[in-house]
Design a protein around this motif. Structure first.
Motif, short mmCIF file in Angstrom:
data_model
loop_
_atom_site.label_atom_id
_atom_site.label_comp_id
_atom_site.label_asym_id
_atom_site.label_seq_id
_atom_site.Cartn_x
_atom_site.Cartn_y
_atom_site.Cartn_z
N VAL A 38 -6.20 -10.00 -5.45
CA VAL A 38 -6.04 -9.63 -7.02
C VAL A 38 -5.13 -9.15 -6.67
N ALA A 39 -4.94 -8.30 -6.13
CA ALA A 39 -3.25 -7.72 -5.90
C ALA A 39 -2.52 -8.43 -6.08
N ALA A 40 -2.45 -8.85 -5.37
CA ALA A 40 -1.54 -10.59 -6.10
C ALA A 40 -1.14 -11.27 -7.35
N THR A 41 -2.27 -11.65 -7.35
CA THR A 41 -2.89 -12.63 -9.18
C THR A 41 -2.22 -11.21 -10.37
N LEU A 42 -2.78 -9.66 -9.95
CA LEU A 42 -1.94 -9.01 -10.92
C LEU A 42 -0.57 -8.65 -11.19
N GLY A 43 -0.11 -8.98 -9.80
CA GLY A 43 1.09 -8.29 -9.34
C GLY A 43 1.33 -7.01 -9.39
N VAL A 44 0.45 -6.96 -8.94
CA VAL A 44 0.56 -5.16 -8.41
C VAL A 44 1.52 -4.24 -7.20
N ALA A 45 1.89 -5.10 -6.64
CA ALA A 45 2.86 -4.67 -6.22
C ALA A 45 4.40 -4.68 -6.85
N VAL A 96 0.37 2.24 0.02
CA VAL A 96 0.21 4.15 -0.06
C VAL A 96 0.22 4.98 -1.17
N ARG A 97 -0.93 5.55 -0.16
CA ARG A 97 -1.49 6.89 -1.82
C ARG A 97 -1.25 7.86 -1.41
N ASP A 98 -1.21 8.36 -2.36
CA ASP A 98 -0.18 9.87 -2.00
C ASP A 98 -1.88 10.91 -2.95
N ALA A 99 -1.59 12.35 -2.90
CA ALA A 99 -2.72 13.28 -3.35
C ALA A 99 -2.98 13.58 -4.73
N SER A 100 -0.75 12.59 -5.32
CA SER A 100 -1.62 12.73 -6.90
C SER A 100 -2.04 11.40 -7.30
N GLY A 101 -2.83 10.86 -6.65
CA GLY A 101 -3.34 9.08 -7.12
C GLY A 101 -1.85 8.25 -6.88
N ARG A 102 -0.82 8.51 -6.98
CA ARG A 102 0.11 7.57 -6.96
C ARG A 102 0.06 6.58 -6.01
N TYR A 103 0.77 5.31 -5.99
CA TYR A 103 0.95 4.28 -5.28
C TYR A 103 2.13 3.63 -4.63
N GLU A 104 2.47 3.38 -3.47
CA GLU A 104 3.52 2.93 -2.91
C GLU A 104 3.00 1.95 -2.43
N VAL A 105 4.24 0.20 -2.28
CA VAL A 105 3.70 -0.26 -1.43
C VAL A 105 4.55 -0.29 -0.42
N SER A 106 3.57 -0.18 0.95
CA SER A 106 4.06 0.02 2.18
C SER A 106 4.97 -1.24 2.58
N GLU A 107 5.15 -1.40 4.52
CA GLU A 107 6.07 -2.57 4.45
C GLU A 107 4.98 -3.37 5.30
N LEU A 117 3.70 -8.78 -0.86
CA LEU A 117 3.25 -9.56 -2.12
C LEU A 117 3.94 -8.87 -3.45
N ARG A 118 5.09 -8.39 -3.18
CA ARG A 118 6.33 -8.95 -3.82
C ARG A 118 6.75 -10.14 -4.75
N SER A 119 7.16 -10.25 -5.65
CA SER A 119 7.40 -11.70 -6.00
C SER A 119 9.13 -12.28 -5.21
N ASP A 120 9.90 -10.46 -5.47
CA ASP A 120 11.12 -10.48 -4.78
C ASP A 120 11.42 -10.39 -3.32
N HIS A 121 10.30 -10.59 -2.39
CA HIS A 121 10.48 -9.99 -0.99
C HIS A 121 10.38 -11.21 -0.97
N PRO A 122 11.47 -11.48 0.97
CA PRO A 122 12.26 -12.63 1.04
C PRO A 122 11.10 -13.56 1.65
N GLY A 123 9.96 -12.97 1.91
CA GLY A 123 8.85 -13.75 2.75
C GLY A 123 7.59 -13.61 1.53
N SER A 124 7.74 -13.47 1.01
CA SER A 124 6.54 -13.39 -0.89
C SER A 124 5.39 -14.69 0.17
N ILE A 125 4.39 -14.04 -0.19
CA ILE A 125 3.55 -15.19 -0.25
C ILE A 125 2.48 -15.04 -2.00
N ARG A 126 3.15 -14.05 -2.35
CA ARG A 126 2.39 -13.96 -3.86
C ARG A 126 1.89 -14.98 -4.55
#
Length: 175
Positions: A12-19, A57-68, A73-82
């Motif tokens: 679902v995250a990959a389909t929506l482009g979340v990363a 990764v989710r911080d206390a304020s509800g903001r997300y980051e993409v972990s290693e 899942l990122r389209s621009d990652h050299p090993g993208s599997i999206r």
């Protein structure tokens, strides 16, 4: 080994482009929901799960980051599997059809047809862009390394594909 939640949450995250959206600066579930047309609370539950398993990764304020771990899942990652995980793409739809594998085993009929009401090939013909989205890397060295090595056998076609037990198309390369 039978967990279904995590693989589907990742798809679902990959389909929506979340990363990709997080990398571009959209960091909260409500912001992401607005951009993707998703339900904010439902998306946040999926994203919390992905944080619990280390994809985000989710911080206390509800903001997300993409972990290693979630980087591919990122389209621009050299090993993208999206593209392979996108449920709206041909490969993703083929994989989702495995939810009906029991139907195939009981009846001998294709799971894809039971899931979507049409054969894999008719579905692909109706939306050729779905195949291009999923398979843009077919033929690359990276794809070849992931493609099953099969000797030509019953079910294998000369175009380099075969039909799985679920009635979905798969690629093969010669050994």
């Amino acid at each position: 080994m039978a967990d279904v939640m995590t693989p589907m949450a990742i798809r679902v995250a990959a389909t929506l482009g979340v990363a990709d959206r997080i990398a571009a600066g959209t960091r909260t579930a409500p912001e992401l929901a607005k951009e993707t047309g998703a339900h904010a609370e439902a998306l946040d539950r999926v994203m919390r799960h992905l944080a619990a398993v280390g994809v985000l990764v989710r911080d206390a304020s509800g903001r997300y980051e993409v972990s290693e771990k979630g980087g591919p899942l990122r389209s621009d990652h050299p090993g993208s599997i999206r593209p392979f995980l996108d449920i709206d793409g041909a490969m993703g739809r083929g994989d989702v059809a495995f939810a009906n594998l029991l139907h195939s085993v009981r009846t001998g009929e294709a799971a894809f047809t039971a899931q979507f009401g049409v054969s894999f090939w008719d579905d692909l013909a109706a939306d050729p862009s779905a195949g291009r989205r999923s398979t843009r890397r077919w033929g690359t060295t990276r794809w070849a390394a992931r493609t099953p090595c099969r000797r030509r056998s019953t079910g294998a076609r000369s175009d380099g594909s075969w039909t799985s037990a679920a009635g979905t198309a798969r690629s093969w390369r010669r050994c």
